[in-house]
Write a protein that holds these residues in place. Structure first.
Motif, PDB file in Angstrom:
ATOM      1  N   SER A  20       0.841  -1.203   0.000  1.00 53.19           N
ATOM      2  CA  SER A  20       0.000   0.000   0.000  1.00 53.19           C
ATOM      3  C   SER A  20       0.877   1.255   0.000  1.00 53.19           C
ATOM      4  O   SER A  20       1.296   1.714  -1.057  1.00 53.19           O
ATOM      5  N   TRP A  78       1.466   6.257  -2.687  1.00 48.75           N
ATOM      6  CA  TRP A  78       0.814   4.960  -2.536  1.00 48.75           C
ATOM      7  C   TRP A  78       0.911   4.144  -3.827  1.00 48.75           C
ATOM      8  O   TRP A  78       0.837   4.699  -4.917  1.00 48.75           O
ATOM      9  N   ASP A  79       1.029   2.821  -3.683  1.00 51.47           N
ATOM     10  CA  ASP A  79       0.756   1.923  -4.795  1.00 51.47           C
ATOM     11  C   ASP A  79      -0.758   1.809  -4.943  1.00 51.47           C
ATOM     12  O   ASP A  79      -1.309   2.047  -5.996  1.00 51.47           O
ATOM     13  N   ARG A 132       4.005   3.403  -0.077  1.00 52.95           N
ATOM     14  CA  ARG A 132       5.347   3.095  -0.578  1.00 52.95           C
ATOM     15  C   ARG A 132       6.410   4.062  -0.088  1.00 52.95           C
ATOM     16  O   ARG A 132       7.556   3.681   0.143  1.00 52.95           O
TER      17      ARG A 132
END
Length: 261
Positions: A2, A88-89, A4
């Motif tokens: 989630s 965020w990913d 990163r």
């Protein structure tokens, strides 16, 4: 995965708390590569403040389910959050920010909710045993019972702490835990680590501050230590808490005789 990366947007020149802390002054970037990132440091080094700011920037809720904005003591965290950029990913809605200090308040509020739901159910039953008015109170009561049994307050502090995490962790969540080991025995610390490991297999990610060498030993965790006001990446053998604990256990008399002479 989630969250990163956490980046300082700008070097704010500000003497107000929390920007007056050396850790915040010196912080630039933190990359969360591992599912578990652990931060250690002495009392007063700024760990909790740092995690509060990240939690505010992430939009985390508290363990109670309330938004952080409702806790006025956390207003400095939102000042810091404005100065942080989170990369965020995939941004998750699951997760929470946990402080050991919030635990007792939350336990008491759960007990009050359960007791109020039970009292209301009994009141409605006496008035009309077939009334559908009872349904929302019954749902609240049995949901709490399903999650926490007879109540967290009926268990020892350490046991109920462990039960709380077991009930609240969800796959794919982002969890910020500030010294979760506080009330746990070494055995229960290991049990919590096993639970955390199981959750990472389901996509959860953890950012943890701790004083516990047991937590620092989590396999493949990214370890950071605050040294002289700087967040520095480290490894297990170099962590100050690990070295001091090992030295003490190997020769306690060498430490204790200076205290009791």
């Amino acid at each position: 995965m989630s969250l990163r990366k956490i980046i300082r947007k700008q070097e704010t020149v500000d003497e107000r708390y929390p920007f007056s802390l050396d850790l915040i002054r010196n912080f630039n970037t933190l990359v969360l590569e591992s599912p578990v990132t652990i931060i250690a440091g002495d009392n007063g080094s700024g760990k909790t403040t740092f995690l509060e700011g990240i939690a505010a920037a992430a939009g985390s809720i508290l363990i109670s389910g309330e938004h952080m904005e409702k806790d006025h003591s956390l207003s400095p965290a939102f000042d810091l959050a404005d100065d942080l950029k989170l990369v965020w990913d995939v941004k998750t809605k699951n997760g929470f920010f946990f402080r050991a200090s919030d635990y007792i308040t939350y336990t008491r509020s759960l007990a009050i909710m359960r007791e109020e739901a039970w009292s209301k159910m009994e009141e409605i039953k006496q008035r009309d045993p077939n009334s559908l008015e009872i349904l929302p109170y019954a749902r609240t009561y049995y949901e709490l019972k399903n999650l926490y049994g007879d109540g967290l307050e009926k268990r020892s502090h350490g046991e109920s702490f462990f039960d709380l995490f077991q009930a609240r962790f969800r796959p794919g969540g982002f969890y910020i835990l500030d010294e979760p080991e506080a009330p746990l025995s070494p055995q229960n610390q290991l049990s919590l680590l096993a639970m955390i490991h199981d959750m990472t297999k389901e996509g959860a990610k953890f950012l943890i501050s701790t004083h516990s060498p047991i937590f620092m030993a989590y396999p493949d965790a990214d370890l950071y230590e605050i040294r002289d006001g700087v967040l520095m990446q480290s490894n297990f053998e170099e962590m100050t808490h690990v070295q001091l604990t090992r030295d003490f256990l190997n020769a306690p008399d060498r430490y204790l005789r200076h205290l009791f002479d």
